[in-house]
Design a protein around this motif. Structure first.
Motif: not given
Length: 101
Positions: A28-44, A46-57
């Motif tokens: 359970x923990x491993x699956x969640x951590x892997x997916x959180x890591x992938x979300x962070x990697x993808x956010x990195x 497209x960081x510029x696009x996110x800063x222009x299109x999202x109010x979420x930090x």
């Protein structure tokens, strides 16, 4: 990012939405951590696009990705659970909203 959010939501549904289930099950923990890591990697990526299109930090998401990748053994279960219960629902809703742009 939507797919990884969906996987986390499915994992939480499958294993249980309580800390005891999370704390006791390595998969359970491993699956969640892997997916959180992938979300962070993808956010990195497209960081510029996110800063222009999202109010979420997204910066903490990106930073947590780095922490997971470089300090996996030091990640505390209570911290992950707090992210899942407090931050993840907001992040998932924002990822869904952004997909429609």
């Amino acid at each position: 990012m939507n797919e990884y959010c969906r996987r986390i939501a499915f994992t939480m549904h499958r294993f249980g939405n309580d800390f005891d289930s999370f704390n006791k099950d390595y998969d359970y923990r491993s699956s969640v951590l892997f997916n959180l890591q992938q979300i962070g990697e993808n956010a990195k990526l497209i960081r510029l696009w996110l800063s222009e299109n999202s109010t979420y930090d997204w910066n903490p998401v990106c930073s947590f990705r780095d922490f997971i990748a470089h300090n996996y053994a030091r990640v505390e279960n209570k911290v992950i659970w707090k992210i899942l219960t407090d931050d993840f629902p907001l992040m998932m809703n924002e990822a869904i909203r952004l997909k429609s742009l």
